[in-house]
Design a protein around this motif. Structure first.
Motif, PDB file in Angstrom:
ATOM      1  N   UNK A   1      14.373  -5.654   5.743  1.00  0.00           N
ATOM      2  CA  UNK A   1      13.509  -6.475   4.888  1.00  0.00           C
ATOM      3  C   UNK A   1      12.043  -6.225   5.208  1.00  0.00           C
ATOM      4  N   UNK A   2      11.753  -5.959   6.506  1.00  0.00           N
ATOM      5  CA  UNK A   2      10.367  -5.648   6.884  1.00  0.00           C
ATOM      6  C   UNK A   2       9.913  -4.344   6.218  1.00  0.00           C
ATOM      7  N   UNK A   3      10.822  -3.348   6.152  1.00  0.00           N
ATOM      8  CA  UNK A   3      10.495  -2.089   5.495  1.00  0.00           C
ATOM      9  C   UNK A   3      10.244  -2.317   4.005  1.00  0.00           C
ATOM     10  N   UNK A   4      11.039  -3.218   3.400  1.00  0.00           N
ATOM     11  CA  UNK A   4      10.837  -3.528   1.978  1.00  0.00           C
ATOM     12  C   UNK A   4       9.456  -4.138   1.753  1.00  0.00           C
ATOM     13  N   UNK A   5       9.047  -5.022   2.696  1.00  0.00           N
ATOM     14  CA  UNK A   5       7.732  -5.652   2.581  1.00  0.00           C
ATOM     15  C   UNK A   5       6.624  -4.601   2.655  1.00  0.00           C
ATOM     16  N   UNK A   6       6.821  -3.602   3.555  1.00  0.00           N
ATOM     17  CA  UNK A   6       5.835  -2.530   3.682  1.00  0.00           C
ATOM     18  C   UNK A   6       5.716  -1.753   2.372  1.00  0.00           C
ATOM     19  N   UNK A   7       6.868  -1.486   1.756  1.00  0.00           N
ATOM     20  CA  UNK A   7       6.885  -0.759   0.496  1.00  0.00           C
ATOM     21  C   UNK A   7       6.176  -1.573  -0.586  1.00  0.00           C
ATOM     22  N   UNK A   8       6.489  -2.889  -0.652  1.00  0.00           N
ATOM     23  CA  UNK A   8       5.870  -3.760  -1.648  1.00  0.00           C
ATOM     24  C   UNK A   8       4.355  -3.805  -1.448  1.00  0.00           C
ATOM     25  N   UNK A   9       3.938  -3.866  -0.163  1.00  0.00           N
ATOM     26  CA  UNK A   9       2.514  -3.907   0.136  1.00  0.00           C
ATOM     27  C   UNK A   9       1.844  -2.598  -0.299  1.00  0.00           C
ATOM     28  N   UNK A  10       2.541  -1.496  -0.089  1.00  0.00           N
ATOM     29  CA  UNK A  10       1.974  -0.196  -0.444  1.00  0.00           C
ATOM     30  C   UNK A  10       1.729  -0.092  -1.946  1.00  0.00           C
ATOM     31  N   UNK A  11       2.603  -0.723  -2.730  1.00  0.00           N
ATOM     32  CA  UNK A  11       2.426  -0.685  -4.178  1.00  0.00           C
ATOM     33  C   UNK A  11       1.165  -1.435  -4.595  1.00  0.00           C
ATOM     34  N   UNK A  12       0.847  -2.494  -3.839  1.00  0.00           N
ATOM     35  CA  UNK A  12      -0.301  -3.319  -4.195  1.00  0.00           C
ATOM     36  C   UNK A  12      -1.598  -2.747  -3.650  1.00  0.00           C
ATOM     37  N   UNK A  13      -1.509  -2.060  -2.488  1.00  0.00           N
ATOM     38  CA  UNK A  13      -2.705  -1.585  -1.806  1.00  0.00           C
ATOM     39  C   UNK A  13      -2.923  -0.108  -2.133  1.00  0.00           C
ATOM     40  N   UNK A  14      -3.884   0.208  -3.021  1.00  0.00           N
ATOM     41  CA  UNK A  14      -4.119   1.591  -3.426  1.00  0.00           C
ATOM     42  C   UNK A  14      -4.711   2.414  -2.288  1.00  0.00           C
ATOM     43  N   UNK A  15      -5.229   1.749  -1.235  1.00  0.00           N
ATOM     44  CA  UNK A  15      -5.828   2.480  -0.117  1.00  0.00           C
ATOM     45  C   UNK A  15      -4.835   2.682   1.024  1.00  0.00           C
ATOM     46  N   UNK A  16      -3.558   2.371   0.782  1.00  0.00           N
ATOM     47  CA  UNK A  16      -2.550   2.510   1.832  1.00  0.00           C
ATOM     48  C   UNK A  16      -2.454   3.968   2.267  1.00  0.00           C
ATOM     49  N   UNK A  17      -2.499   4.183   3.588  1.00  0.00           N
ATOM     50  CA  UNK A  17      -2.483   5.551   4.116  1.00  0.00           C
ATOM     51  C   UNK A  17      -1.101   5.991   4.568  1.00  0.00           C
ATOM     52  N   UNK A  18      -0.079   5.154   4.393  1.00  0.00           N
ATOM     53  CA  UNK A  18       1.234   5.471   4.930  1.00  0.00           C
ATOM     54  C   UNK A  18       2.230   5.904   3.858  1.00  0.00           C
ATOM     55  N   UNK A  19       2.013   5.436   2.638  1.00  0.00           N
ATOM     56  CA  UNK A  19       2.954   5.739   1.564  1.00  0.00           C
ATOM     57  C   UNK A  19       2.281   6.603   0.506  1.00  0.00           C
ATOM     58  N   UNK A  20       3.101   7.291  -0.266  1.00  0.00           N
ATOM     59  CA  UNK A  20       2.569   8.151  -1.315  1.00  0.00           C
ATOM     60  C   UNK A  20       3.550   8.157  -2.486  1.00  0.00           C
ATOM     61  N   UNK A  21       3.011   8.229  -3.688  1.00  0.00           N
ATOM     62  CA  UNK A  21       3.856   8.323  -4.870  1.00  0.00           C
ATOM     63  C   UNK A  21       4.191   9.790  -5.141  1.00  0.00           C
ATOM     64  N   UNK A  22       5.483  10.057  -5.380  1.00  0.00           N
ATOM     65  CA  UNK A  22       5.917  11.420  -5.697  1.00  0.00           C
ATOM     66  C   UNK A  22       6.709  11.384  -6.999  1.00  0.00           C
ATOM     67  N   UNK A  23       6.629  12.479  -7.732  1.00  0.00           N
ATOM     68  CA  UNK A  23       7.342  12.582  -9.004  1.00  0.00           C
ATOM     69  C   UNK A  23       8.583  13.442  -8.811  1.00  0.00           C
ATOM     70  N   UNK A  24       9.731  12.953  -9.277  1.00  0.00           N
ATOM     71  CA  UNK A  24      10.970  13.725  -9.203  1.00  0.00           C
ATOM     72  C   UNK A  24      11.865  13.345 -10.369  1.00  0.00           C
TER      73      UNK A  24
END
Length: 367
Positions: free
Chosen positions: A11-34
């Motif tokens: 659930x903590x990982x899910x929160x990180x993912x949710x936060x990354x979607x909201x924070x455009x300056x997040x340095x840990x996640x990236x959007x990829x197209x597939x």
């Protein structure tokens, strides 16, 4: 790590993912197209490895995580949480008239089910003919499919699974178009059985397919029937059932001669396979005569330095070696080696043995 702690970590990982979607300056996640979809992933491999060690570091946690991934790609989470925008992950994407397979689902789902230990569901998915057809469309994917079945063959025999699927498909046949689709499906499964060295099953299904083709096409598609007879004869020959292979090769060659004439390369291919069969049966004089005819045809139609000529010379060398004529074998193989080396390269599996052996060990078939 307990199951409760594991779930909290997830659930903590899910929160990180949710936060990354909201924070455009997040340095840990990236959007990829597939596959026409935008997915969120760790930006660097180091992050993936660190989170795996931190949160998925036990057999139980890995199984739970794999099951969640499997449910995601199998569409389970889409239907479980209809109020959320979770992708249904269909097997095929449709864009107007274009239909493309969901390759990410194909790769991730099977791997995740294996990691989760849900082998029954993996058998069910691999036994789906639509999924099978995507695997069968590519050599590398076929290798993956063979690997998965090796891991789960103690659960179900793939021969039983695909035979049952074909029986179910045949029970729904109502017209000629349905029969044609069934024939195409049978041929794909025959190829898979051959690749998995299930030759008896391949012979049984190929025989069944051949009878169905004869009932559908009659004499209107004799050339394709001849090719199937030749292929079935090769399967029998692979198992040493030469007497059963002989009438199939003879009938195939008869059809091809009537359609194309004696000097056509397609007739030569069939005659080469018949010659190798007579060699296996010990009919050496007949085999020599046939090889010489084939060699003459390919020399005229393909050229004296063609791969086909090199293969026939190899077969003649094999035959001469079998009857103890090592001088004759050496002579024809000395001609074959430079031809095949020039056409295929010295490292090709047909060429390499010729550097080390005075005679070719077995005749080569043409397909």
């Amino acid at each position: 790590m307990t199951a409760a702690v594991t779930l909290r970590a997830q659930w903590r990982m899910r929160e990180c993912v949710a936060h990354a979607r909201l924070d455009s300056k997040n340095h840990y996640m990236v959007e990829r197209s597939t596959e026409g979809r935008i997915v969120l992933n760790w930006k660097f491999k180091l992050f993936y490895e660190a989170t795996s060690v931190r949160y998925v570091n036990s057999v139980m946690s890995r199984r739970i995580f794999s099951m969640m991934i499997a449910d995601y790609f199998d569409g389970v989470l889409h239907f479980r949480f209809l109020d959320r925008e979770i992708d249904a992950h269909p097997l095929f994407f449709k864009n107007g008239a274009n239909v493309t397979p969901n390759m990410r689902k194909l790769g991730e789902l099977s791997h995740a089910l294996l990691g989760a230990g849900d082998r029954e569901r993996l058998v069910e998915r691999l036994g789906n003919l639509s999924i099978f057809n995507v695997y069968a469309s590519d050599k590398l994917l076929v290798s993956e499919l063979l690997g998965y079945w090796r891991d789960i063959e103690d659960v179900r025999d793939p021969v039983e699974v695909y035979t049952e699927a074909l029986d179910a498909m045949e029970s729904k046949v109502v017209n000629k178009e349905d029969k044609v689709q069934l024939i195409d499906q049978m041929d794909k499964v025959v190829n898979f059985f051959n690749l998995s060295a299930r030759y008896d099953a391949a012979i049984a299904l190929c025989t069944r397919s051949l009878k169905l083709k004869q009932s559908v096409y009659g004499d209107d598609n004799a050339i394709e029937l001849a090719a199937d007879m030749d292929a079935l004869g090769l399967m029998y020959g692979r198992l040493g059932r030469y007497e059963e292979a002989l009438p199939l090769h003879e009938q195939s060659m008869k059809i091809l001669k009537e359609a194309h004439g004696d000097e056509d390369p397609r007739v030569a291919v069939s005659l080469n396979n018949l010659a190798s069969l007579h060699q296996s049966l010990g009919n050496f004089d007949m085999a020599v005569e046939m090889y010489e005819t084939v060699l003459e045809t390919f020399t005229e139609t393909s050229g004296e330095d063609s791969v086909e000529v090199g293969i026939i010379l190899c077969n003649m060398g094999s035959l001469y070696g079998t009857i103890g004529d090592n001088e004759g074998a050496h002579m024809v193989l000395s001609k074959a080696l430079p031809i095949l080396e020039a056409q295929l390269g010295a490292k090709h599996n047909t060429v390499t043995p010729l550097f080390y052996a005075p005679i070719a060990p077995n005749p080569l078939v043409c397909q």
